[in-house]
Scaffold this active site. Structure first.
Site, PDB file in Angstrom:
ATOM      1  N   HIS A 402      39.840  51.186  33.441  1.00  0.00           N
ATOM      2  CA  HIS A 402      39.270  51.634  32.173  1.00  0.00           C
ATOM      3  C   HIS A 402      37.792  51.914  32.360  1.00  0.00           C
ATOM      4  O   HIS A 402      37.129  51.298  33.190  1.00  0.00           O
ATOM      5  CB  HIS A 402      39.453  50.564  31.083  1.00  0.00           C
ATOM      6  N   SER A 404      33.938  51.987  30.652  1.00  0.00           N
ATOM      7  CA  SER A 404      33.151  51.292  29.641  1.00  0.00           C
ATOM      8  C   SER A 404      31.699  51.298  30.119  1.00  0.00           C
ATOM      9  O   SER A 404      31.216  52.306  30.615  1.00  0.00           O
ATOM     10  CB  SER A 404      33.698  49.871  29.457  1.00  0.00           C
ATOM     11  N   HIS A 544      37.216  16.731  30.775  1.00  0.00           N
ATOM     12  CA  HIS A 544      36.787  18.051  30.323  1.00  0.00           C
ATOM     13  C   HIS A 544      35.626  18.511  31.201  1.00  0.00           C
ATOM     14  O   HIS A 544      34.962  17.702  31.855  1.00  0.00           O
ATOM     15  CB  HIS A 544      36.373  18.035  28.847  1.00  0.00           C
ATOM     16  N   SER A 546      32.042  20.723  32.239  1.00  0.00           N
ATOM     17  CA  SER A 546      30.723  21.192  31.810  1.00  0.00           C
ATOM     18  C   SER A 546      29.821  21.164  33.048  1.00  0.00           C
ATOM     19  O   SER A 546      30.289  21.397  34.159  1.00  0.00           O
ATOM     20  CB  SER A 546      30.172  20.291  30.685  1.00  0.00           C
TER      21      SER A 546
END
Length: 861
Positions: A402, A404, A544, A546
């Protein structure tokens, strides 16, 4: 002698004695020292201990990347027998393998006394002008340079001139004065034309012009009596004079000959090739595929079958807008933004793009990627870095389905992997001691995980914190494509800070930090996790991802210290420069440059501009926006597109030119007296009240305040064009130059342009096509009034060319040819705004089909 030359121990005194130096370096009358990293140091030792032999040297080679080059240059005039002198750059490379230019910016006058010098190589250096001493070398026959000044014509004895691979866009007419020149190499530049004066080089045998952007060549080249080779390969020539095309010594391969517009020219593999010159903004792709080369150096490859039907591709390059192009933490921008239309079009096969980029100057391990915009967000493409064999230019290569927006950035090295339910292991390629273990059952569905590492030296930590006891591990960033926490703890291994081992570890001094960069905080989570230690590593578990950072310090609370250190690691030290044009002091050049470039920039500009000095050093983010505001009755010309509410907008990008040239005005009621004022730089909004000591202040407690510089304006005449209509007997007719599709220049635009012209008006008028007689008549009719001379010239040209649809591009070219890139940029900005408005109006009435992706992207811009 060593003390006199200022050598001391820095040259490696005692590393090798004089006999060894002479034996290894000095061979008969030749001295080759450019292969040694301390070549100038060796030369100074030789000159001190073996002066009688050194002054007899006839051939000398030195690297201009050497730190002792300045001291060495002062001694060279003693080498009266010198015939060949090579002071070439490119002997050192940055961490990306790119050759670095030499530090040579000038030559001492004594070089002109080398009466025997016939060969001088100054290529790949930082010379902005031709050193005047070169003009006094009577025997000079061969000269290799980076730039070609007008004074080159004074070297009448020159026989060989090499200016290849220097990005030259202009060749002065004075080159035709080199009557004895036999070989001229201009290959690998950006020349779109060459002067007719080359036909005066009657001694010329070989002329190399291949790999330029030539769209025309003068037929008179075919009449050069001694020419045996004319290389015009790989240019943009669609037509060549018959006299040249039939000559046996002319080479024309790689030109789109016979085509009236960018049209296919088969290459060796059967694909069509398109060479687009500067100013063209579109090309057509058919189902057969093609290769495309833009004037700016961007390449495309459309494989056969990529487009099922003929498709017109539009392109342009844009200055990055920080409100639209969001750089991530530690990103460095390396290119302008490339826009390709139509947006969202899907190709049947991947289209390959090569984008040139600036080689980043950074100490940390990084990688280069092409970043593209989807309409809502930017994402990184799989990128391969290449380097051209001849020009050594860096190219970023990617494949897309594509079209862009695209740009090139340097980012921290990113390692990634897919985490299945069975678990896996992820290592850092920057620091293999960093390891992340995903146990079985850590996730139900496969998810993608990315890891980045920023090494931080102990010296950096100590310098920023002013605490010799502070140490820190590499900074670790972990991210994933899922918003759900892991089902089981993920095990992370970090190396202990430098100088700390499991044997001497004091656990009370160790802190594990968790970073929330959105909230700009660093939290100590040491007590919230279980830390295990080996002889070399710290191991902990999280659910998690970070940023994580391991610190070793006596401080009890270090979140604020870590934040300070992290911000410093992301900032760049820059200087502001404010200079007034000597010919027209109402023109002010404002520039923001990295600290190490201040001195060379000032030297380059000193011929055209005068003071004041640059401001104190300040620290700025990559891509940060700031403003210039004028006080004490001085204001910025409000007609500029980049002037909003009386403030001029700047954006700092460390690897792009950060320069604005503006026109400064002041109220008419100052009774013609010269005035003093100041220009202040701020982040964000301008403070409501200006402190009395602002002119002496550089940095204060207010984080928005950057610097204040003095500005002095001479006595001015009343401002032009305050109200449309007559001004002192001179009237301005209404004009619309150009056309609706490309944008108009109006009467008001011309008035704004006229304000910036100054004493260059005659040169600009000639480049616009006015005759000498017209210029002389305008000067005589408006004598003693520079303002009217400029207006008369500009509007006379406008009236003559009002029906020419290409007149605006001619105006831009004339400004560039006159050395007024600032005005050319201004006109291009005005035209671009008009073009955007035209396209928007077309879309509003439904005459152009655009994807929703494009509409949303334009709205963001």
């Amino acid at each position: 002698m060593a003390e006199l030359l200022g050598l001391g121990d820095e040259c490696g005194e005692g590393a090798s004695g004089a006999p060894a130096l002479v034996g290894s370096c000095l061979a008969d009358n030749r001295l080759n020292l450019d292969v040694y990293p301390d070549g100038c140091c060796r030369f100074l030792h030789l000159f001190e201990r073996q002066r009688g032999e050194v002054v007899q040297v006839e051939f000398l080679r030195l690297s201009s990347n050497d730190r002792l080059l300045g001291t060495t240059l002062g001694i060279l005039p003693h080498l009266k027998h010198l015939k060949s002198l090579v002071l070439k750059g490119g002997h050192t490379r940055d961490e990306f393998g790119s050759c670095q230019h030499g530090s040579l910016t000038s030559l001492p006058p004594g070089i002109g006394n080398l009466r025997c010098l016939t060969h001088l190589d100054l290529s790949f250096n930082s010379l902005s002008t031709l050193p005047s001493c070169i003009l006094h070398l009577p025997s000079l026959r061969v000269l290799l340079l980076k730039d070609l000044p007008q004074s080159i014509g004074e070297l009448a004895a020159l026989q060989d001139l090499d200016l290849s691979e220097n990005a030259l866009e202009f060749l002065p007419e004075e080159v035709g004065n080199l009557q004895n020149c036999t070989e001229l190499d201009l290959s690998g530049n950006r020349l779109s034309s060459i002067p007719d004066s080359l036909a005066n080089l009657k001694s010329l045998r070989r002329l190399h012009l291949h790999s330029n952007l030539l769209v025309t060549v003068p037929a008179s080249l075919a009449s050069l009596p001694n020419l045996s080779r004319l290389d015009l390969q790989n240019n943009c020539l669609r037509a060549v004079p018959p006299e040249i095309q039939t000559s046996p010594f002319v080479h024309l391969r790689g030109n789109p000959l016979g085509e009236t517009e960018p049209s296919p020219q088969p290459d060796a593999g059967g694909l069509r090739r398109l060479f687009l010159a500067s100013g063209e903004d579109s090309f057509t792709v058919t189902s057969e595929g093609c290769k495309v080369v833009l004037a700016c150096g961007i390449h495309f490859y459309f494989p056969p079958g990529a487009a099922s039907d003929p498709l017109r591709i539009y392109f342009r390059t844009l200055a990055p807008d920080p409100q639209w192009v969001k750089l991530r933490h530690h990103d460095v921008l390396l290119s302008r933004v490339l826009e390709l239309q139509p947006h969202g079009v899907k190709f049947q096969q991947e289209v390959q793009i090569w984008m040139p980029y600036a080689s980043p100057q950074t100490l940390h391990q990084r990688e280069v990627v092409v970043r593209t915009f989807s309409g809502q967000s930017w994402s990184d493409l799989r990128t391969r870095v290449e380097q051209k064999r001849k020009s050594k230019k860096h190219m970023a290569h990617c494949s897309v389905l594509h079209f862009s927006w695209f740009l090139v950035v340097s980012r921290l090295v990113q390692n990634e992997c897919e985490v299945p339910a069975e678990g896996t292991l992820l290592f850092s390629s920057v620091d293999p001691n960093i390891k992340v273990t995903f146990p079985p059952g850590v996730t139900e569905e496969t998810r993608s995980v990315k890891l980045q590492v920023l090494p931080v030296s102990a010296e950096e930590i100590e310098e920023i914190t002013a605490d010799a006891g502070c140490r820190a591990s590499p900074l670790l960033c972990l991210s994933q494509d899922s918003l759900v926490d892991f089902l089981r703890p993920v095990r992370i291994q970090l190396p202990l800070p430098p100088g700390v081992t499991g044997l001497n570890l004091d656990r009370s001094r160790l802190h594990l930090l968790h970073g929330d960069l959105e909230g700009q905080t660093w939290d100590d989570i040491t007590s919230q996790v279980v830390l295990e230690f080996t002889h070399l590593y710290a191991v902990f578990e999280v659910t998690h991802f970070s940023w994580y950072w391991l610190w070793y310090t006596t401080k009890t609370y270090i979140g604020g210290i870590a934040k300070k250190v992290y911000e410093r690691l992301r900032m760049y030290q820059v200087n502001f420069i404010a200079l007034q044009r000597k010919k027209d002091p109402e023109q002010v050049l404002l520039q923001c440059v990295p600290k190490h470039k201040v001195d060379p920039v000032l030297k380059k500009l000193q011929d055209r501009y005068r003071g004041p000095e640059p401001s104190d050093m300040v620290e700025m983010f990559e891509g940060e926006q700031f403003f210039a505001a004028f006080e004490r009755g001085i204001s910025i010309d409000m007609d500029r597109p980049d002037c909003v509410d009386g403030r001029l907008s700047f954006i700092f990008y460390s690897h792009l030119k950060n320069m604005k040239e503006i026109y400064v005005t002041s109220p008419v009621d100052r009774k013609g007296q010269a005035v003093k004022g100041q220009v202040s730089f701020y982040r964000g909004a301008v403070p409501e009240s200006i402190p009395e000591d602002a002119s002496r202040r550089r940095k204060g407690p207010d984080s928005l305040w950057l610097a204040t510089l003095p500005i002095k304006l001479p006595r001015l005449k009343p401002r032009w064009g305050e109200n449309p209509g007559p001004l002192n007997g001179f009237s301005f007719p209404p004009l619309n130059l150009g056309n609706a599709e490309t944008g108009y220049l109006t009467q008001a635009n011309l008035l704004s342009i006229a304000r910036r012209v100054g004493a260059d008006w005659q040169t600009i008028g000639l480049n616009l096509g006015l005759t000498y007689q017209q210029i002389e008549r305008i000067g005589y009719n408006n004598r003693e009034d520079l303002d009217k001379q400029i207006l008369d010239m500009l509007f006379s040209w406008a009236r003559q060319n009002s029906e020419d649809p290409d007149c605006v591009s001619k105006l831009i070219t004339a400004m560039k040819d006159s050395g007024r890139q600032d005005i050319a940029d201004e006109v291009e900005t005005i035209i671009e705004l008009g073009r955007q408005k035209y396209r928007e109006s077309i879309r509003r009435v439904g005459l152009e089909q655009e994807s929703s992706t494009e509409d949303s992207a334009i709205a963001m811009m």
